[in-house]
Design an enzyme around this catalytic site. Structure first.
Site, mmCIF file in Angstrom:
data_model
loop_
_atom_site.group_PDB
_atom_site.id
_atom_site.type_symbol
_atom_site.label_atom_id
_atom_site.label_comp_id
_atom_site.label_asym_id
_atom_site.label_seq_id
_atom_site.Cartn_x
_atom_site.Cartn_y
_atom_site.Cartn_z
ATOM 1 N N SER A 10 26.362 31.788 -31.105
ATOM 2 C CA SER A 10 25.678 32.486 -32.204
ATOM 3 C C SER A 10 26.127 33.936 -32.276
ATOM 4 O O SER A 10 25.880 34.726 -31.351
ATOM 5 C CB SER A 10 24.165 32.444 -32.001
ATOM 6 O OG SER A 10 23.555 33.319 -32.925
ATOM 7 N N HIS A 35 28.038 29.684 -34.802
ATOM 8 C CA HIS A 35 26.709 29.631 -35.423
ATOM 9 C C HIS A 35 26.447 30.971 -36.108
ATOM 10 O O HIS A 35 26.591 32.034 -35.494
ATOM 11 C CB HIS A 35 25.674 29.344 -34.334
ATOM 12 C CG HIS A 35 24.279 29.140 -34.833
ATOM 13 N ND1 HIS A 35 23.845 27.958 -35.378
ATOM 14 C CD2 HIS A 35 23.199 29.975 -34.844
ATOM 15 C CE1 HIS A 35 22.553 28.051 -35.701
ATOM 16 N NE2 HIS A 35 22.140 29.287 -35.383
ATOM 17 N N ASP A 37 23.773 33.105 -38.184
ATOM 18 C CA ASP A 37 22.347 33.238 -38.496
ATOM 19 C C ASP A 37 22.107 34.197 -39.663
ATOM 20 O O ASP A 37 22.313 35.399 -39.531
ATOM 21 C CB ASP A 37 21.612 33.804 -37.267
ATOM 22 C CG ASP A 37 21.412 32.767 -36.183
ATOM 23 O OD1 ASP A 37 20.904 31.674 -36.487
ATOM 24 O OD2 ASP A 37 21.770 33.063 -35.023
ATOM 25 N N MET A 39 19.515 36.055 -42.032
ATOM 26 C CA MET A 39 18.097 36.461 -42.085
ATOM 27 C C MET A 39 17.906 37.451 -43.231
ATOM 28 O O MET A 39 18.806 38.243 -43.525
ATOM 29 C CB MET A 39 17.697 37.132 -40.770
ATOM 30 C CG MET A 39 17.970 36.262 -39.541
ATOM 31 S SD MET A 39 17.282 37.002 -38.066
ATOM 32 C CE MET A 39 17.940 35.896 -36.814
ATOM 33 N N HIS A 69 23.003 28.911 -40.453
ATOM 34 C CA HIS A 69 21.566 28.681 -40.281
ATOM 35 C C HIS A 69 20.832 29.680 -41.170
ATOM 36 O O HIS A 69 20.814 30.872 -40.874
ATOM 37 C CB HIS A 69 21.222 28.869 -38.788
ATOM 38 C CG HIS A 69 19.764 28.803 -38.489
ATOM 39 N ND1 HIS A 69 19.229 29.240 -37.302
ATOM 40 C CD2 HIS A 69 18.710 28.340 -39.221
ATOM 41 C CE1 HIS A 69 17.927 29.052 -37.306
ATOM 42 N NE2 HIS A 69 17.591 28.514 -38.464
ATOM 43 N N MET A 71 17.795 31.486 -42.512
ATOM 44 C CA MET A 71 16.399 31.854 -42.291
ATOM 45 C C MET A 71 16.018 32.761 -43.445
ATOM 46 O O MET A 71 15.794 33.971 -43.277
ATOM 47 C CB MET A 71 16.245 32.543 -40.921
ATOM 48 C CG MET A 71 16.329 31.556 -39.771
ATOM 49 S SD MET A 71 16.716 32.346 -38.204
ATOM 50 C CE MET A 71 18.500 32.429 -38.350
ATOM 51 N N MET A 141 14.379 24.465 -33.544
ATOM 52 C CA MET A 141 14.235 25.815 -33.007
ATOM 53 C C MET A 141 13.302 25.781 -31.812
ATOM 54 O O MET A 141 12.158 25.342 -31.909
ATOM 55 C CB MET A 141 13.697 26.751 -34.082
ATOM 56 C CG MET A 141 14.717 26.932 -35.200
ATOM 57 S SD MET A 141 14.917 28.643 -35.702
ATOM 58 C CE MET A 141 15.381 29.461 -34.192
ATOM 59 N N ASP A 179 18.293 25.414 -30.892
ATOM 60 C CA ASP A 179 18.572 26.825 -31.130
ATOM 61 C C ASP A 179 17.458 27.679 -30.534
ATOM 62 O O ASP A 179 16.315 27.623 -30.995
ATOM 63 C CB ASP A 179 18.673 27.043 -32.649
ATOM 64 C CG ASP A 179 19.134 28.439 -33.019
ATOM 65 O OD1 ASP A 179 19.481 29.222 -32.114
ATOM 66 O OD2 ASP A 179 19.166 28.741 -34.231
HETATM 67 C C1 DX5 Z 1 17.149 33.061 -33.665
HETATM 68 C C2 DX5 Z 1 18.493 32.491 -34.037
HETATM 69 C C3 DX5 Z 1 19.317 32.010 -32.909
HETATM 70 C C4 DX5 Z 1 19.697 33.065 -31.897
HETATM 71 C C5 DX5 Z 1 19.591 32.411 -30.545
HETATM 72 O O1 DX5 Z 1 16.358 33.194 -34.799
HETATM 73 O O2 DX5 Z 1 18.345 31.388 -34.945
HETATM 74 O O3 DX5 Z 1 20.492 31.345 -33.374
HETATM 75 O O4 DX5 Z 1 20.990 33.564 -32.042
HETATM 76 O O5 DX5 Z 1 19.757 33.369 -29.565
HETATM 77 P P1 DX5 Z 1 19.563 33.056 -28.016
HETATM 78 O O6 DX5 Z 1 20.577 32.022 -27.645
HETATM 79 O O7 DX5 Z 1 19.779 34.379 -27.380
HETATM 80 O O8 DX5 Z 1 18.152 32.532 -27.856
HETATM 81 ZN ZN ZN Z 2 20.187 30.108 -35.417
#
Ligand code: DX5
Ligand code: ZN
Length: 229
Positions: A10, A35, A37, A39, A69, A71, A141, A179
């Site tokens: 990620s 990955h 993310d 947001m 991903h 969010m 998650m 995740d």
């Molecule tokens: C959190 C993200 C994850 C994050 C995980 O909202 O969706 O993908 O990068 O990070 P770690 O592996 O540090 O928990």
């Molecule tokens: Zn994620």
């Protein structure tokens, strides 16, 4: 999927001043998936990056598997199209952010994107019941979305087992991705719950030596494979 297990690094935990060289380093180390993310300061209390960074990564790394991903809320077709056109291979989103689940999953399938539903720790598996056949994968998650570096919530692995059994019962090809809080200590329990793709932020990009970090994550999985052999 070729390998039984895949590690998805990620980039939330990568150096934001150097995404290009960070991803190059990760791919060089042999990570299976990148990955990404997204947001929006609305669905989650944090803000990251969007289609322009994804497009630049796709251009520089044409063969990388890019796992987006989302969010963000609301999920709309124009937003999904922006990420699909920018080069996403997989796109997952949260059902709470989407009004017409069936239509939205079909929209992604039409665009040749592997579609996934991302479930918060507190979201039950029933939401999948009427759309299982449209899912490429389910992203479970194991932390509340928004930040890296949190602890895995173990009860989510019970949900993983249930979903995995249901996918097998229906004879579907969908896979499970986990995740949040995955590290060399937690990865074994996740794998035993039917998960095959493991997102690692802190335990991969958060480490200076990515090849060593990857080896540390794969080692427990190999041991598990030997037990089954
Ligand atoms: C959190 C993200 C994850 C994050 C995980 O909202 O969706 O993908 O990068 O990070 P770690 O592996 O540090 O928990
Ligand atoms: Zn994620």
């Amino acid at each position: 999927m070729g390998n039984r297990y895949q590690i998805a690094g990620s980039i939330l935990s990568a150096d934001p001043l150097a995404y290009g060289s960070e991803v190059a380093d990760a791919l060089e180390a042999g990570v299976d998936v990148i990955h990404f993310d997204v947001m929006d300061f609305n669905f989650v209390p944090n803000l990251t990056f969007g289609p322009s960074l994804l497009k630049a990564l796709r251009k520089r790394f044409p063969k990388a598997v890019l796992d987006v991903h989302l969010m963000i809320s609301p999920i709309t077709e124009d937003k999904l199209a922006a990420f699909a056109d920018a080069g996403a291979d997989w796109i997952s989103f949260h059902p709470e952010a989407c009004v017409h689940l069936d239509r939205t999953l079909a929209f992604l399938a039409d665009r040749k994107v592997k579609a996934g539903l991302a479930l918060d720790p507190g979201t039950g598996p029933e939401v999948l019941d009427w759309v299982y056949d449209k899912l490429g994968f389910v992203l479970l998650m194991t932390v509340n979305p928004g930040f890296g570096g949190q602890r895995l919530i173990p009860v989510v692995l019970d949900k993983a087992r249930r979903i995995s059994a249901e996918i097998r019962r229906r004879g579907l090809p969908a896979f499970l991705e986990v995740d949040g809080g995955i590290d060399p200590n937690t990865i074994t329990a996740a794998a035993k719950s039917g998960i095959s793709v493991f997102v690692a932020g802190s335990a991969f990009f958060g480490k200076p030596d990515r090849a060593a970090a990857l080896a540390a994550l794969r080692e427990p999985l190999e041991r598990l494979g030997e037990q089954h052999a």
